[in-house]
Design a protein around this motif. Sequence first.
Motif, PDB file in Angstrom:
ATOM      1  N   GLY A  60       0.782  -1.227   0.000  1.00 38.59           N
ATOM      2  CA  GLY A  60       0.000   0.000   0.000  1.00 38.59           C
ATOM      3  C   GLY A  60       0.814   1.276   0.000  1.00 38.59           C
ATOM      4  N   GLY A  61       2.117   1.196   0.321  1.00 40.79           N
ATOM      5  CA  GLY A  61       2.946   2.405   0.324  1.00 40.79           C
ATOM      6  C   GLY A  61       2.425   3.418   1.329  1.00 40.79           C
ATOM      7  N   ASP A  62       2.013   4.581   0.842  1.00 40.08           N
ATOM      8  CA  ASP A  62       1.505   5.639   1.715  1.00 40.08           C
ATOM      9  C   ASP A  62       0.036   5.443   2.075  1.00 40.08           C
ATOM     10  OD1 ASP A  62       3.958   6.905   1.705  1.00 40.08           O
ATOM     11  OD2 ASP A  62       3.479   8.133  -0.058  1.00 40.08           O
ATOM     12  N   MET A  63      -0.565   4.372   1.579  1.00 41.37           N
ATOM     13  CA  MET A  63      -1.970   4.107   1.867  1.00 41.37           C
ATOM     14  C   MET A  63      -2.175   3.834   3.351  1.00 41.37           C
ATOM     15  SD  MET A  63      -4.336   1.044   0.251  1.00 41.37           S
ATOM     16  CE  MET A  63      -4.043   1.587  -1.435  1.00 41.37           C
ATOM     17  N   ASP A  64      -3.329   4.215   3.877  1.00 43.11           N
ATOM     18  CA  ASP A  64      -3.676   3.907   5.255  1.00 43.11           C
ATOM     19  C   ASP A  64      -3.580   2.394   5.475  1.00 43.11           C
ATOM     20  OD1 ASP A  64      -5.106   4.600   7.903  1.00 43.11           O
ATOM     21  OD2 ASP A  64      -6.411   3.072   7.009  1.00 43.11           O
ATOM     22  N   ARG A  65      -2.912   1.974   6.554  1.00 41.35           N
ATOM     23  CA  ARG A  65      -2.660   0.555   6.805  1.00 41.35           C
ATOM     24  C   ARG A  65      -3.963  -0.249   6.914  1.00 41.35           C
ATOM     25  NH1 ARG A  65       1.113  -2.972   9.420  1.00 41.35           N
ATOM     26  NH2 ARG A  65       0.146  -5.031   9.293  1.00 41.35           N
ATOM     27  N   THR A  66      -4.959   0.316   7.569  1.00 36.42           N
ATOM     28  CA  THR A  66      -6.224  -0.398   7.724  1.00 36.42           C
ATOM     29  C   THR A  66      -6.871  -0.657   6.357  1.00 36.42           C
ATOM     30  OG1 THR A  66      -6.595   0.545   9.920  1.00 36.42           O
ATOM     31  CG2 THR A  66      -8.522  -0.313   8.760  1.00 36.42           C
ATOM     32  N   THR A  67      -6.855   0.353   5.505  1.00 40.92           N
ATOM     33  CA  THR A  67      -7.411   0.194   4.154  1.00 40.92           C
ATOM     34  C   THR A  67      -6.655  -0.863   3.371  1.00 40.92           C
ATOM     35  OG1 THR A  67      -8.121   2.511   4.113  1.00 40.92           O
ATOM     36  CG2 THR A  67      -7.914   1.394   1.987  1.00 40.92           C
ATOM     37  N   ALA A  68      -5.328  -0.796   3.419  1.00 43.37           N
ATOM     38  CA  ALA A  68      -4.499  -1.763   2.691  1.00 43.37           C
ATOM     39  C   ALA A  68      -4.747  -3.184   3.180  1.00 43.37           C
ATOM     40  CB  ALA A  68      -3.021  -1.397   2.840  1.00 43.37           C
ATOM     41  N   ASP A  69      -4.890  -3.361   4.497  1.00 41.14           N
ATOM     42  CA  ASP A  69      -5.127  -4.686   5.052  1.00 41.14           C
ATOM     43  C   ASP A  69      -6.508  -5.210   4.682  1.00 41.14           C
ATOM     44  OD1 ASP A  69      -2.619  -4.770   6.093  1.00 41.14           O
ATOM     45  OD2 ASP A  69      -3.213  -4.596   8.200  1.00 41.14           O
ATOM     46  N   HIS A  70      -7.507  -4.326   4.648  1.00 41.33           N
ATOM     47  CA  HIS A  70      -8.835  -4.759   4.217  1.00 41.33           C
ATOM     48  C   HIS A  70      -8.815  -5.212   2.755  1.00 41.33           C
ATOM     49  CE1 HIS A  70     -10.984  -2.502   7.670  1.00 41.33           C
ATOM     50  NE2 HIS A  70     -11.014  -3.807   7.894  1.00 41.33           N
ATOM     51  N   MET A  71      -8.026  -4.537   1.931  1.00 43.30           N
ATOM     52  CA  MET A  71      -7.879  -4.968   0.537  1.00 43.30           C
ATOM     53  C   MET A  71      -7.260  -6.369   0.474  1.00 43.30           C
ATOM     54  SD  MET A  71      -6.606  -1.365  -1.104  1.00 43.30           S
ATOM     55  CE  MET A  71      -6.182  -2.039  -2.702  1.00 43.30           C
ATOM     56  N   CYS A 128     -10.455 -13.986   4.859  1.00 39.31           N
ATOM     57  CA  CYS A 128     -10.339 -12.664   5.505  1.00 39.31           C
ATOM     58  C   CYS A 128      -9.513 -12.684   6.778  1.00 39.31           C
ATOM     59  CB  CYS A 128     -11.707 -12.057   5.798  1.00 39.31           C
ATOM     60  SG  CYS A 128     -12.721 -11.777   4.338  1.00 39.31           S
ATOM     61  N   GLY A 129      -8.687 -13.702   6.964  1.00 40.27           N
ATOM     62  CA  GLY A 129      -7.818 -13.744   8.136  1.00 40.27           C
ATOM     63  C   GLY A 129      -8.596 -13.687   9.430  1.00 40.27           C
ATOM     64  N   THR A 130      -8.183 -12.804  10.337  1.00 43.38           N
ATOM     65  CA  THR A 130      -8.916 -12.627  11.596  1.00 43.38           C
ATOM     66  C   THR A 130     -10.060 -11.625  11.442  1.00 43.38           C
ATOM     67  OG1 THR A 130      -7.573 -10.772  12.390  1.00 43.38           O
ATOM     68  CG2 THR A 130      -6.761 -13.005  12.884  1.00 43.38           C
ATOM     69  N   GLY A 131     -10.080 -10.918  10.308  1.00 42.96           N
ATOM     70  CA  GLY A 131     -11.075  -9.874  10.104  1.00 42.96           C
ATOM     71  C   GLY A 131     -10.626  -8.530  10.641  1.00 42.96           C
ATOM     72  N   ASN A 132      -9.389  -8.484  11.132  1.00 40.45           N
ATOM     73  CA  ASN A 132      -8.850  -7.250  11.715  1.00 40.45           C
ATOM     74  C   ASN A 132      -7.578  -6.831  10.998  1.00 40.45           C
ATOM     75  OD1 ASN A 132     -10.638  -7.042  14.199  1.00 40.45           O
ATOM     76  ND2 ASN A 132      -9.758  -9.085  14.475  1.00 40.45           N
TER      77      ASN A 132
END
Length: 232
Positions: A60-71, A128-132
Amino acid sequence: MKYKRVIIKISGEALAGENGTGINNDVVKQVVGQIKKVHDLGIEIGMIIGGGNFWRGRQGGDMDRTTADHMGMLATVINALAMQDALEKSGLPTRVQTALTITRVAEPYILRKALRHLEKGRIVIFACGTGNPYFSTDTGAALRAAEIGAEVLLLAKNIDGVYDSDPRKNPDAKKIDEISYIDVIKRGLNAMDTTAISLCMENNINIVAFGLSEKDSIVRAATGEKIGTLIH
């Protein structure tokens, strides 16, 4: 059989095969053939597939970590649905359960329902892993293994075990046949992330890390044959 119930974690990169990205149909067919053999032995099977063949959070680079992980979580759903389709075409009853609610394509993760599926002989793919965010699919695999009472976590990767250094960078890297959880953590070995290893250690779940490309590797690991690296 040595194990009655197992969790099989397949990395997204391993599913991509030599392509590096996407889904390699030949690899999927090879996995399905092995899963069928394990299923026919009466072993209950839960599966988790990573999403690295489509997206990894760190891309994700500069992308918000939460957004990148949801992707990344959504990428695991693509792989789970593809695997479900292939398994069902081979006659294996399969259910996909997702930690994020996507009821149009899969069931939400409900432990009691998952256990019932396993008892009925159905293969359950946990997506979706743990969902978090901030937790990897490795941690998701360790968590689901603990929740469903799996006796072992089978870690199918694109490397045939755990090495003392990265074998792709160091031609002199040495493969480790057996190692303790704590030594993996202390030595910073690239087997699973620390959270996943700690969770397995706390719940006494053995980990077998092996190469997906090896002949009948999933069957051999699921039946207790010595293969890859044992982490215990």
